[in-house]
Write a protein that holds these residues in place. Structure first.
Motif, mmCIF file in Angstrom:
data_model
loop_
_atom_site.group_PDB
_atom_site.id
_atom_site.type_symbol
_atom_site.label_atom_id
_atom_site.label_comp_id
_atom_site.label_asym_id
_atom_site.label_seq_id
_atom_site.Cartn_x
_atom_site.Cartn_y
_atom_site.Cartn_z
ATOM 1 N N ASP A 102 2.044 7.229 9.571
ATOM 2 C CA ASP A 102 3.623 7.132 9.633
ATOM 3 C C ASP A 102 4.016 5.655 8.821
ATOM 4 O OD1 ASP A 102 3.982 9.502 10.798
ATOM 5 O OD2 ASP A 102 4.362 8.832 12.544
ATOM 6 N N ALA A 103 3.312 4.644 9.169
ATOM 7 C CA ALA A 103 3.661 3.393 8.656
ATOM 8 C C ALA A 103 3.480 3.378 7.173
ATOM 9 C CB ALA A 103 2.758 2.296 9.339
ATOM 10 N N ILE A 104 2.345 4.152 6.590
ATOM 11 C CA ILE A 104 2.117 4.159 5.169
ATOM 12 C C ILE A 104 3.327 5.008 4.594
ATOM 13 C CG2 ILE A 104 0.799 5.251 3.450
ATOM 14 C CD1 ILE A 104 -0.566 3.027 4.765
ATOM 15 N N PHE A 211 -8.170 5.589 0.944
ATOM 16 C CA PHE A 211 -6.869 6.332 0.692
ATOM 17 C C PHE A 211 -6.377 6.917 2.050
ATOM 18 C CE2 PHE A 211 -4.216 9.831 -0.332
ATOM 19 C CZ PHE A 211 -3.167 9.381 -1.253
ATOM 20 N N THR A 212 -5.193 6.867 2.375
ATOM 21 C CA THR A 212 -4.552 7.245 3.741
ATOM 22 C C THR A 212 -3.438 8.265 3.377
ATOM 23 O OG1 THR A 212 -5.340 5.570 4.848
ATOM 24 C CG2 THR A 212 -3.707 7.002 5.924
ATOM 25 N N ARG A 213 -3.440 9.532 3.681
ATOM 26 C CA ARG A 213 -2.546 10.403 3.406
ATOM 27 C C ARG A 213 -1.332 10.142 4.164
ATOM 28 N NH1 ARG A 213 -2.663 17.216 3.356
ATOM 29 N NH2 ARG A 213 -0.583 17.435 2.620
ATOM 30 N N PRO A 214 -0.051 9.735 3.577
ATOM 31 C CA PRO A 214 1.114 9.173 4.277
ATOM 32 C C PRO A 214 1.838 10.494 4.832
ATOM 33 C CG PRO A 214 1.631 9.709 1.880
ATOM 34 C CD PRO A 214 0.150 9.834 2.049
ATOM 35 N N SER A 215 2.302 10.190 6.201
ATOM 36 C CA SER A 215 3.168 11.242 6.684
ATOM 37 C C SER A 215 4.674 10.490 7.036
ATOM 38 C CB SER A 215 2.707 11.574 8.156
ATOM 39 O OG SER A 215 2.343 10.247 9.164
ATOM 40 N N PHE A 216 5.491 11.279 6.970
ATOM 41 C CA PHE A 216 6.857 10.630 7.131
ATOM 42 C C PHE A 216 7.847 11.046 8.344
ATOM 43 C CE2 PHE A 216 5.707 11.240 2.790
ATOM 44 C CZ PHE A 216 6.128 9.822 2.093
ATOM 45 N N ILE A 222 13.161 4.382 10.074
ATOM 46 C CA ILE A 222 14.229 3.466 10.482
ATOM 47 C C ILE A 222 13.549 2.103 10.829
ATOM 48 C CG2 ILE A 222 16.146 3.274 12.091
ATOM 49 C CD1 ILE A 222 16.405 6.448 11.939
ATOM 50 N N GLY A 223 12.718 2.363 11.761
ATOM 51 C CA GLY A 223 12.095 1.361 12.337
ATOM 52 C C GLY A 223 11.241 0.173 11.477
ATOM 53 N N LEU A 224 10.584 0.679 10.760
ATOM 54 C CA LEU A 224 9.883 0.014 9.641
ATOM 55 C C LEU A 224 10.172 -0.183 8.228
ATOM 56 C CD1 LEU A 224 6.164 0.786 10.841
ATOM 57 C CD2 LEU A 224 7.332 -1.485 11.432
ATOM 58 N N GLY A 225 10.515 0.987 7.648
ATOM 59 C CA GLY A 225 10.835 1.176 6.176
ATOM 60 C C GLY A 225 12.212 0.512 5.760
ATOM 61 N N ILE A 226 13.250 0.589 6.610
ATOM 62 C CA ILE A 226 14.398 -0.032 6.186
ATOM 63 C C ILE A 226 14.418 -1.567 6.471
ATOM 64 C CG2 ILE A 226 16.814 -0.235 6.668
ATOM 65 C CD1 ILE A 226 16.885 2.978 7.110
ATOM 66 N N PRO A 269 -0.635 3.928 -0.012
ATOM 67 C CA PRO A 269 -1.578 4.658 0.627
ATOM 68 C C PRO A 269 -2.951 4.087 0.937
ATOM 69 C CG PRO A 269 -0.574 5.999 -1.110
ATOM 70 C CD PRO A 269 -0.125 4.423 -1.341
ATOM 71 N N PHE A 270 -3.229 2.768 0.335
ATOM 72 C CA PHE A 270 -4.314 2.100 0.570
ATOM 73 C C PHE A 270 -3.934 0.890 1.592
ATOM 74 C CE2 PHE A 270 -4.918 4.138 -3.756
ATOM 75 C CZ PHE A 270 -6.152 4.473 -3.525
ATOM 76 N N GLY A 271 -2.604 0.836 2.103
ATOM 77 C CA GLY A 271 -2.652 -0.040 3.074
ATOM 78 C C GLY A 271 -1.432 -1.159 2.619
#
Length: 407
Positions: A102-104, A211-216, A222-226, A269-271
């Motif tokens: 989710d963070a990715i 490589f980590t497959r992202p989840s949204f 809201i808590g990290l992305g913005i 995706p790599f962090g």
């Protein structure tokens, strides 16, 4: 293709200088010295494995290196990029509540928004409305601490700090172009003589990117992305543009923002949590210490990018390299390398009499270190400076004049 590569290589060879290469090396060393330790702390909060931690450091290093090289060559200027240090601080405080994937996804979301800001020109439009003196005052406030720390080191380790400072001053008198280089080498020599270099802690190993497959997740966005997007744009990119302008590089902001935004998306995706324009280490490469000729300082940007990539290949183990040198050496050489930028920023900030008050308030707020809503002092210094300038010079009648409604 060959016809375009060979002239470029020929020019790079002609413009090459040891001082520019060393400036790039110092910039990368400073970039790793403190912020990487914050990354370790954030990784601990998120319970990341050593493999994911190594991948994260690889991703931000390679992304910063590639963008620095590409942009420096494209604009023939020392365009230095880096990962978002305020962003790491943000992750330390809030990452624990979200899954890694989710963070990715939140990192990707932040990169997309930043890229849109660059493509649409909203960032450039915003920057054009900010008085130049306020930008340089904010920059001076950011850099001041590093200049002060040079002399604080006199108390902590005088046997190292004093010789380095004296070496810098002597070199500045007789061969100023290499004053920082001389101080660095002399500092290493003194450290060896004082027996405070510890080579036993170095553990070198190549990294294997994951490589980590992202989840949204809406909560993570809201808590990290913005917040990550806001912090990166306000505290990093705005300041990075200010550094370039302070040293005379009038480069369009849009392609810089777009490039770092795209790099953020690709390497997320790599962090990688975010790539942006640098302010602190950029000032090391944009000043006279890199090269007396501003048109040849882009070599420092290329050098910085190459060292980023080389260091990043070794991932998490890069921290062990910095355990070799005493922290005072890093502190002193950083401050000395930034003295020119501190001086020019203060001079530019106070150049216009009618804007001195706004610039001074910007400077004072920035050095105060305040943090509101997770956003640091540079942003608030910028905002308060703009408000102050508007109150002192803007047309206040527009705020109080009644609106007329036509029937």
């Amino acid at each position: 293709m060959e016809s375009s590569i060979f002239p470029l290589l020929k020019r790079i060879k002609s413009d090459f200088s040891i001082s520019a290469v060393v400036a790039g090396l110092i910039a990368v060393a400073v970039g790793y010295a403190g912020p990487v330790l914050l990354i370790f702390q954030a990784a601990k909060v998120a319970n990341l494995s050593n493999a994911n931690l190594s991948s994260w450091i690889w991703a931000i290093s390679v992304a910063s290196g590639l963008t620095a090289i590409i942009l420096s060559i494209r604009f023939k200027a020392p365009v230095i990029t880096a990962w978002s240090t305020p962003g790491v601080v943000l992750l330390i405080s809030g990452w624990k509540a979200y899954a890694y994937s989710d963070a990715i996804g939140a990192f990707i979301f932040s990169g997309v928004i930043i890229t849109i800001f660059g493509f649409t020109g909203l960032f450039s439009s915003f920057m054009k409305r900010i008085p130049y003196s306020i930008i340089t005052a904010m920059l001076a406030g950011i850099l001041l601490e590093f200049g002060v720390d040079v002399f604080v080191s006199l108390k902590n380790l005088p046997m190292l700090a004093l010789p380095m400072i004296l070496c810098y001053l002597v070199a500045k008198r007789w061969f100023p172009r290499y004053s920082v280089v001389a101080s660095l080498l002399f500092g290493i020599l003194v450290s060896y003589g004082l027996n405070i270099l510890n080579f036993s802690g170095i553990n070198v190993a190549l990294v294997q990117p994951i490589f980590t497959r992202p989840s949204f997740s809406l909560n993570a966005i809201i808590g990290l992305g913005i917040p990550l997007c806001i912090v990166t744009m306000a505290s990093q990119n705005a300041t990075g543009i200010g550094v370039l302008k302070a040293d005379g590089y009038d480069i369009p902001a849009n392609p810089l923002i777009v490039t770092t935004g795209i790099a953020s998306i690709i390497f997320a995706p790599f962090g990688a949590h975010g790539i942006n324009l640098s302010a602190l280490i950029a000032a090391i490469c944009t000043g006279k210490e890199a090269h007396i000729d501003p048109d040849k300082r882009y070599i420092a940007g290329i050098s910085c990018g190459i060292f980023y990539i080389l260091f990043g290949i070794f991932g998490a183990t890069i921290v062990s390299i910095f355990t070799v040198f005493p922290s005072e050496l890093i502190v002193v050489i950083t401050g000395l390398a930034l003295l020119g930028s501190i001086s020019s920023s203060l001079s530019s900030a106070m150049k216009e009499d009618e804007k001195k008050d706004a610039a001074l308030i910007t400077f004072l707020v920035t050095i105060s270190g305040i943090s509101i809503a997770g956003v640091g002092a540079p942003f608030w210094g910028l905002i308060i400076g703009i408000v102050t300038n508007y109150i002192l010079e803007g047309d206040l009648t527009k705020l109080f004049s009644p609106k007329v409604t036509h029937l």
